[in-house]
Design a protein around this motif. Structure first.
Motif, mmCIF file in Angstrom:
data_model
loop_
_atom_site.group_PDB
_atom_site.id
_atom_site.type_symbol
_atom_site.label_atom_id
_atom_site.label_comp_id
_atom_site.label_asym_id
_atom_site.label_seq_id
_atom_site.Cartn_x
_atom_site.Cartn_y
_atom_site.Cartn_z
ATOM 1 N N PHE A 48 0.826 -1.206 0.000
ATOM 2 C CA PHE A 48 0.000 0.000 0.000
ATOM 3 C C PHE A 48 0.868 1.268 0.000
ATOM 4 O O PHE A 48 0.606 2.216 -0.732
ATOM 5 C CB PHE A 48 -0.884 -0.057 1.251
ATOM 6 N N ASN A 49 1.937 1.244 0.820
ATOM 7 C CA ASN A 49 2.787 2.435 0.914
ATOM 8 C C ASN A 49 3.432 2.745 -0.424
ATOM 9 O O ASN A 49 3.488 3.893 -0.845
ATOM 10 C CB ASN A 49 3.882 2.221 1.964
ATOM 11 N N THR A 50 3.919 1.701 -1.104
ATOM 12 C CA THR A 50 4.556 1.903 -2.405
ATOM 13 C C THR A 50 3.538 2.431 -3.405
ATOM 14 O O THR A 50 3.825 3.353 -4.178
ATOM 15 C CB THR A 50 5.137 0.562 -2.918
ATOM 16 N N HIS A 102 0.907 9.327 -5.202
ATOM 17 C CA HIS A 102 -0.211 10.200 -4.832
ATOM 18 C C HIS A 102 0.259 11.215 -3.783
ATOM 19 O O HIS A 102 0.018 12.418 -3.914
ATOM 20 C CB HIS A 102 -1.366 9.350 -4.298
ATOM 21 N N SER A 103 0.954 10.734 -2.760
ATOM 22 C CA SER A 103 1.451 11.643 -1.710
ATOM 23 C C SER A 103 2.384 12.695 -2.307
ATOM 24 O O SER A 103 2.345 13.865 -1.921
ATOM 25 C CB SER A 103 2.215 10.869 -0.634
ATOM 26 N N GLU A 104 3.231 12.266 -3.261
ATOM 27 C CA GLU A 104 4.164 13.217 -3.879
ATOM 28 C C GLU A 104 3.429 14.261 -4.705
ATOM 29 O O GLU A 104 3.879 15.395 -4.833
ATOM 30 C CB GLU A 104 5.157 12.453 -4.781
ATOM 31 N N GLY A 147 2.097 10.040 8.679
ATOM 32 C CA GLY A 147 2.749 10.736 7.558
ATOM 33 C C GLY A 147 3.097 9.859 6.373
ATOM 34 O O GLY A 147 3.659 10.343 5.392
ATOM 35 N N GLY A 148 2.799 8.559 6.447
ATOM 36 C CA GLY A 148 3.056 7.675 5.300
ATOM 37 C C GLY A 148 4.543 7.584 5.015
ATOM 38 O O GLY A 148 5.365 7.424 5.927
ATOM 39 N N THR A 149 4.920 7.709 3.748
ATOM 40 C CA THR A 149 6.307 7.480 3.352
ATOM 41 C C THR A 149 7.126 8.775 3.276
ATOM 42 O O THR A 149 8.177 8.800 2.665
ATOM 43 C CB THR A 149 6.360 6.732 2.013
ATOM 44 N N SER A 202 2.028 3.816 16.883
ATOM 45 C CA SER A 202 0.621 4.108 16.634
ATOM 46 C C SER A 202 0.240 5.502 17.104
ATOM 47 O O SER A 202 0.627 5.924 18.198
ATOM 48 C CB SER A 202 -0.248 3.093 17.372
ATOM 49 N N PHE A 203 -0.567 6.172 16.285
ATOM 50 C CA PHE A 203 -1.048 7.488 16.718
ATOM 51 C C PHE A 203 -2.182 7.385 17.733
ATOM 52 O O PHE A 203 -2.736 8.385 18.156
ATOM 53 C CB PHE A 203 -1.421 8.384 15.544
ATOM 54 N N PHE A 204 -2.516 6.160 18.154
ATOM 55 C CA PHE A 204 -3.435 6.015 19.282
ATOM 56 C C PHE A 204 -2.668 6.065 20.610
ATOM 57 O O PHE A 204 -3.258 6.014 21.672
ATOM 58 C CB PHE A 204 -4.226 4.706 19.176
ATOM 59 N N ASN A 216 -4.777 13.392 5.194
ATOM 60 C CA ASN A 216 -5.540 12.232 4.710
ATOM 61 C C ASN A 216 -5.577 11.104 5.742
ATOM 62 O O ASN A 216 -5.539 9.922 5.385
ATOM 63 C CB ASN A 216 -4.934 11.689 3.394
ATOM 64 N N VAL A 217 -5.634 11.468 6.992
ATOM 65 C CA VAL A 217 -5.629 10.467 8.063
ATOM 66 C C VAL A 217 -7.015 10.320 8.691
ATOM 67 O O VAL A 217 -7.566 9.222 8.772
ATOM 68 C CB VAL A 217 -4.580 10.837 9.149
ATOM 69 N N LEU A 218 -7.595 11.449 9.109
ATOM 70 C CA LEU A 218 -8.824 11.342 9.916
ATOM 71 C C LEU A 218 -9.976 10.678 9.182
ATOM 72 O O LEU A 218 -10.799 9.997 9.780
ATOM 73 C CB LEU A 218 -9.261 12.725 10.408
HETATM 74 C C1 LIG Z 1 -4.226 7.461 3.813
HETATM 75 S S1 LIG Z 1 -2.635 7.270 4.452
HETATM 76 C C2 LIG Z 1 -2.032 8.959 4.472
HETATM 77 C C3 LIG Z 1 -0.522 9.035 4.375
HETATM 78 C C4 LIG Z 1 0.026 10.461 4.193
HETATM 79 N N1 LIG Z 1 -0.320 11.325 5.300
HETATM 80 C C5 LIG Z 1 -0.459 11.024 2.880
HETATM 81 O O1 LIG Z 1 -1.366 11.865 2.883
HETATM 82 O O2 LIG Z 1 0.084 10.632 1.849
HETATM 83 C C6 LIG Z 1 -2.973 6.988 6.185
HETATM 84 C C7 LIG Z 1 -1.737 6.647 6.980
HETATM 85 O O3 LIG Z 1 -2.122 6.317 8.312
HETATM 86 C C8 LIG Z 1 -1.229 5.320 8.747
HETATM 87 N N2 LIG Z 1 -1.792 4.605 9.916
HETATM 88 C C9 LIG Z 1 -2.826 3.747 9.969
HETATM 89 N N3 LIG Z 1 -3.038 3.317 11.230
HETATM 90 C C10 LIG Z 1 -2.098 3.923 11.986
HETATM 91 C C11 LIG Z 1 -1.802 3.899 13.386
HETATM 92 N N4 LIG Z 1 -2.513 3.165 14.241
HETATM 93 N N5 LIG Z 1 -0.768 4.655 13.822
HETATM 94 C C12 LIG Z 1 -0.022 5.411 12.962
HETATM 95 N N6 LIG Z 1 -0.267 5.480 11.623
HETATM 96 C C13 LIG Z 1 -1.287 4.743 11.151
HETATM 97 C C14 LIG Z 1 -1.086 4.431 7.539
HETATM 98 O O4 LIG Z 1 0.036 3.576 7.627
HETATM 99 C C15 LIG Z 1 -0.989 5.453 6.416
HETATM 100 O O5 LIG Z 1 0.327 5.824 6.140
#
Ligand SMILES: C[S@@+](CC[C@H](N)C(=O)[O-])C[C@H]1O[C@@H](n2cnc3c(N)ncnc32)[C@H](O)[C@@H]1O
Length: 357
Positions: free
Chosen positions: A142-144, A149-151, A174-176, A223-225, A239-241
């Motif tokens: 998924f990251n690759t 898209h992120s770039e 923050g992804g990659t 984890s961001f939790f 693109n996280v929430l």
């Molecule tokens: C949709 S991607 C967004 C990545 C980047 N911010 C972007 O916009 O390109 C969501 C990200 O949340 C990360 N993620 C998912 N669950 C997570 C967790 N519990 N703690 C930290 N990161 C997490 C994923 O690995 C992914 O990189």
């Protein structure tokens, strides 16, 4: 086309499946390499030439391939995007054996999601989306696939914020690392920390090191939790929430509010539901539901979850790439977090552990 014919074409569902077949069998690449008849292609991939010819003609009629002379197939601008090396990585996303194929299976369970109000992903694959991704090892991950898209927006979204004077940014999920890289390239005094799951952070470290920016970068796998590094000037959630339901979104934002101090800014960057591109927004909204029980939100809804987490004053700005940029500040009511400010990445990574939901 009559409305009935248009409807019939839309519900047949064959076009998306034929496109996935073309991608899975790498037809565009084989045609580009000169295997441009049904017989040559069938020999090349080990397929039935008659059936393959019928699929190709289905796709020719819809503009995906050309047929400049009988039974000779060619690429069109549409199938060029299906080439393996195309920056969109569309071919890998559509490959039925890849992570996109696993996502498609959940997409087909929309009726289940409507009945239950939740993502059907775990009931189909046995794990939640991110748990499944962490185990998936048999194709581009998924990251690759998300990297380009992120770039594509990293530079543009830096433009809406006054970064002068900002010293430390924590990119949460923050992804990659495309955004931290773009920021550090532009602002030579700025330090970034990236919090994400271990695979994403490892890819980010490779990117930031290749860019020669590693001295101003802290990798925080975890984890961001869990508690976040404290005392940064800016916390970004790009693109996280929208991946998360309201309860989880509040939990993540609360971690930001606990780590932030009085002068910090917490920034949520994603498309709000009333944005201009309603086709893209409603598609993403359902995709978030199907994969993660997440959702696209209005500004009012986003302010609601932020306020429940102790963040106030949500101010919205537009970016040039269709993403909304919403800044929040702490209300001053949350508990202070343990001080992670002076600690290095190895200490952080031990503490964060891996809490994949
Ligand atoms: C949709 S991607 C967004 C990545 C980047 N911010 C972007 O916009 O390109 C969501 C990200 O949340 C990360 N993620 C998912 N669950 C997570 C967790 N519990 N703690 C930290 N990161 C997490 C994923 O690995 C992914 O990189």
């Amino acid at each position: 086309m009559t409305p009935e014919a248009e409807f019939s074409e839309a519900v047949s569902g064959l076009a998306p499946i034929a496109l996935r077949t073309a991608a899975t069998l790498r037809l565009a690449d084989h045609i580009a390499a000169g295997h441009n008849t049904a017989t040559l292609l069938a020999d090349r991939i080990g397929a039935d030439s008659d059936v393959l010819g019928r699929v190709l003609r289905f796709l020719v009629v819809r503009g995906v391939f050309g047929e400049p002379e009988p039974d000779v197939f060619a690429l069109t601008p549409l199938s060029v995007t299906l080439l393996d090396g195309h920056p969109s990585k569309l071919c890998a996303w559509l490959d039925e054996g890849g992570i996109g194929g696993r996502m498609d299976t959940a997409t087909r369970a929309l009726t289940v999601a409507v009945r239950t109000g939740r993502s059907p992903y775990a009931s189909i694959h046995g794990d939640t989306f991110y748990q499944d991704l962490a185990k998936y090892r048999s194709g581009p991950d998924f990251n690759t696939l998300r990297q380009s898209h992120s770039e594509s927006f990293a530079d543009e979204i830096t433009a809406v914020f006054p970064w002068e004077g900002v010293q430390h940014v924590v990119d949460v999920g923050g992804g990659t690392g495309a955004f931290p890289e773009a920021l550090m390239r532009r602002y030579s005094g700025l330090h970034t920390t990236l919090v994400d799951l271990p695979d994403a952070v490892a890819a980010a470290v490779r990117r930031i090191t290749a860019a020669g920016l590693e001295k101003r970068f802290t990798a925080a796998p975890g984890s961001f939790f869990h508690p976040l590094p404290s005392g940064a000037d800016v916390y970004t959630l790009i693109n996280v929430l929208h991946n998360w339901n309201d309860d989880d979104a509040v939990r993540i934002l609360r971690r930001c509010a606990e780590a932030a101090d009085r002068n910090s800014t917490v920034v949520v960057v994603e498309r709000l539901i009333d944005g201009a591109d309603q086709r893209a927004i409603t598609t993403m909204d359902l995709r978030m539901l199907l994969l993660l029980s997440g959702k696209e939100r209005s500004l009012t809804q986003l302010r609601g979850v932020a306020e429940a987490a102790g963040l106030v004053h949500g101010q919205r700005s537009a970016t040039a790439v269709g993403l909304d940029w919403v800044t929040f500040h702490t209300s001053g009511t949350q508990q202070p977090a343990a001080d992670n400010r002076a600690r290095g990445p190895s200490v952080l990574s031990q503490e964060f552990g891996s809490d994949i939901r």
